[in-house]
Design a protein around this motif. Structure first.
Motif, mmCIF file in Angstrom:
data_model
loop_
_atom_site.group_PDB
_atom_site.id
_atom_site.type_symbol
_atom_site.label_atom_id
_atom_site.label_comp_id
_atom_site.label_asym_id
_atom_site.label_seq_id
_atom_site.Cartn_x
_atom_site.Cartn_y
_atom_site.Cartn_z
ATOM 1 N N LEU A 154 0.860 -1.185 0.000
ATOM 2 C CA LEU A 154 0.000 0.000 0.000
ATOM 3 C C LEU A 154 0.895 1.233 0.000
ATOM 4 C CD1 LEU A 154 -2.647 -0.799 2.789
ATOM 5 C CD2 LEU A 154 -3.114 -0.577 0.343
ATOM 6 N N PRO A 155 0.405 2.366 -0.499
ATOM 7 C CA PRO A 155 1.133 3.616 -0.274
ATOM 8 C C PRO A 155 1.199 3.873 1.227
ATOM 9 C CG PRO A 155 -0.524 3.883 -1.986
ATOM 10 C CD PRO A 155 -0.787 2.558 -1.339
ATOM 11 N N ILE A 156 2.392 4.117 1.750
ATOM 12 C CA ILE A 156 2.585 4.231 3.198
ATOM 13 C C ILE A 156 2.050 5.568 3.688
ATOM 14 C CG2 ILE A 156 4.346 4.345 5.012
ATOM 15 C CD1 ILE A 156 5.994 2.377 3.367
ATOM 16 N N GLY A 157 1.312 5.540 4.799
ATOM 17 C CA GLY A 157 0.587 6.718 5.266
ATOM 18 C C GLY A 157 1.422 7.798 5.916
ATOM 19 N N GLY A 158 2.691 7.543 6.187
ATOM 20 C CA GLY A 158 3.525 8.563 6.812
ATOM 21 C C GLY A 158 4.720 7.922 7.491
ATOM 22 N N VAL A 159 5.596 8.752 8.041
ATOM 23 C CA VAL A 159 6.793 8.254 8.711
ATOM 24 C C VAL A 159 6.418 7.341 9.881
ATOM 25 C CG1 VAL A 159 8.795 8.941 10.091
ATOM 26 C CG2 VAL A 159 8.260 10.162 7.985
ATOM 27 N N GLY A 160 5.313 7.640 10.561
ATOM 28 C CA GLY A 160 4.894 6.809 11.676
ATOM 29 C C GLY A 160 4.601 5.375 11.252
ATOM 30 N N ILE A 161 3.990 5.194 10.075
ATOM 31 C CA ILE A 161 3.705 3.850 9.572
ATOM 32 C C ILE A 161 5.006 3.137 9.241
ATOM 33 C CG2 ILE A 161 2.453 2.515 7.842
ATOM 34 C CD1 ILE A 161 0.723 4.161 9.775
ATOM 35 N N PHE A 162 5.953 3.856 8.635
ATOM 36 C CA PHE A 162 7.261 3.262 8.364
ATOM 37 C C PHE A 162 7.916 2.823 9.667
ATOM 38 C CE2 PHE A 162 11.856 3.653 8.156
ATOM 39 C CZ PHE A 162 12.158 2.829 7.082
ATOM 40 N N GLY A 163 7.748 3.619 10.734
ATOM 41 C CA GLY A 163 8.301 3.265 12.034
ATOM 42 C C GLY A 163 7.761 1.934 12.537
ATOM 43 N N HIS A 164 6.471 1.679 12.317
ATOM 44 C CA HIS A 164 5.890 0.390 12.699
ATOM 45 C C HIS A 164 6.562 -0.746 11.934
ATOM 46 C CE1 HIS A 164 2.702 1.123 15.550
ATOM 47 N NE2 HIS A 164 2.268 2.159 14.856
ATOM 48 N N TRP A 165 6.793 -0.551 10.649
ATOM 49 C CA TRP A 165 7.432 -1.567 9.824
ATOM 50 C C TRP A 165 8.827 -1.904 10.349
ATOM 51 C CZ3 TRP A 165 11.675 -1.194 6.323
ATOM 52 C CH2 TRP A 165 11.833 -2.288 5.458
#
Length: 314
Positions: free
Chosen positions: A31-42
């Motif tokens: 999916l298109p990532i929703g923001g830096v916070g979502i990348f942090g979860h990854w």
């Protein structure tokens, strides 16, 4: 309360490391990532896997179930005032105002006469989904409709919208994809259905007792006599996304805003307008809002990951 032998595992994320990993993260999340916070979860999921953790607990749903957002409390004050319960409205507003005068400058009458329209669907940072950077052809494609009005009192209606339509569904979707990419199960105890059902039976006055959001949850903390936790105001998730896109990653963003980009070649974005707005954004002293350029970055990487490969293979 954390046990004395608790082991903290931190997941460091820096601008250039994130940029290098964004293509892989996009491919795995699909999916298109929703923001830096979502990348942090990854990235956090990778750290959990490396530490040998197979199952994690997360706090999603606590605000929506226990009444954690300020606008829920504002809706409660406004609703009391509109229903003629002005004494109760004044008392609830004053309790919040005394605890946070700067955060509660408007009295109950002003809140009651404020904007009571249904909220529109918005981007993760709270901005409108509308964009002036898409081309006319792309702009004419079907769009998501605004959420339908929810009957009932305004407080429960707002909580139910967030729980079922606006906030929690997208957070759970991203979270599940982030952690499953590393084979880590994420569990959300605040969304256990008996708890949700029990909390939905509480009165509004119980949710905001003492001029505090999430009052029932704070009472549980009070059993441990931890005054600091009991009085801790809500802390919103803050990421350095604006600073990174404005400064640290300027060279990388400029390089991506190229006529050869997948979105530009397909005629989906007005690249000239986007580049001009990004240049102005970089020069502004205020941090401003970066989501207009993040939307391009994450969608471009999504197209590169899933559409470019297919066309190349064909």
């Amino acid at each position: 309360v954390m046990p004395d032998d608790a082991r903290w595992v931190r997941t460091p994320v820096d601008a250039h490391g994130m940029w290098a990993d964004l293509p892989r993260a996009t491919a795995e999340i699909e999916l298109p990532i929703g923001g830096v916070g979502i990348f942090g979860h990854w990235r956090n999921a990778q750290a959990a896997r490396a530490a040998g953790c197979k199952v994690l607990l997360a706090g999603e749903g606590a605000d929506e179930v226990f009444g954690g957002y300020k606008y829920y409390a504002e809706a409660a004050v406004a609703d009391l005032w509109r229903r003629g319960e002005t004494v109760e409205a004044e008392a609830l507003w004053r309790a919040f105002h005394e605890a946070d005068p700067e955060g509660w400058p408007r009295g109950p009458e002003a809140l009651a006469h404020g904007n009571a329209r249904e909220p529109r669907l918005k981007a993760p940072d709270g901005t409108s989904l509308a964009s002036r950077h898409v081309t006319p052809d792309f702009a004419r494609t079907p769009r998501l409709a605004a959420p339908a009005p929810v009957p009932g009192d305004p407080v429960r209606a707002a909580m139910w919208r967030d729980l079922t339509r606006i906030k929690v569904p997208k957070l759970l979707r991203w979270q599940d994809r982030c952690y499953m990419a590393s084979g880590v199960e994420i569990r959300v105890p605040y969304l256990d259905h008996p708890l949700v059902e029990a909390m939905s039976c509480l009165t509004v006055s119980a949710l905001f007792a003492g001029g505090q959001t999430k009052a029932p949850l704070r009472r549980l903390v009070d059993r441990h006599k931890n005054e600091a936790l009991l009085r801790q105001p809500k802390l919103y998730v803050a990421t350095p996304q604006r600073e990174w896109l404005k400064r640290d990653l300027k060279t990388e963003v400029d390089a991506l805003l190229d006529p050869g980009a997948a979105l530009a070649r397909r005629g989906l974005v007005d690249l000239a307008a986007l580049r001009a707005d990004y240049a102005r954004y970089v020069e502004e002293e205020a941090l401003g809002n970066s989501f207009f350029v993040w939307k391009f970055i994450t969608m471009e990487l999504f197209f590169q990951s899933f559409f470019e490969r297919v066309e190349t293979a064909a």
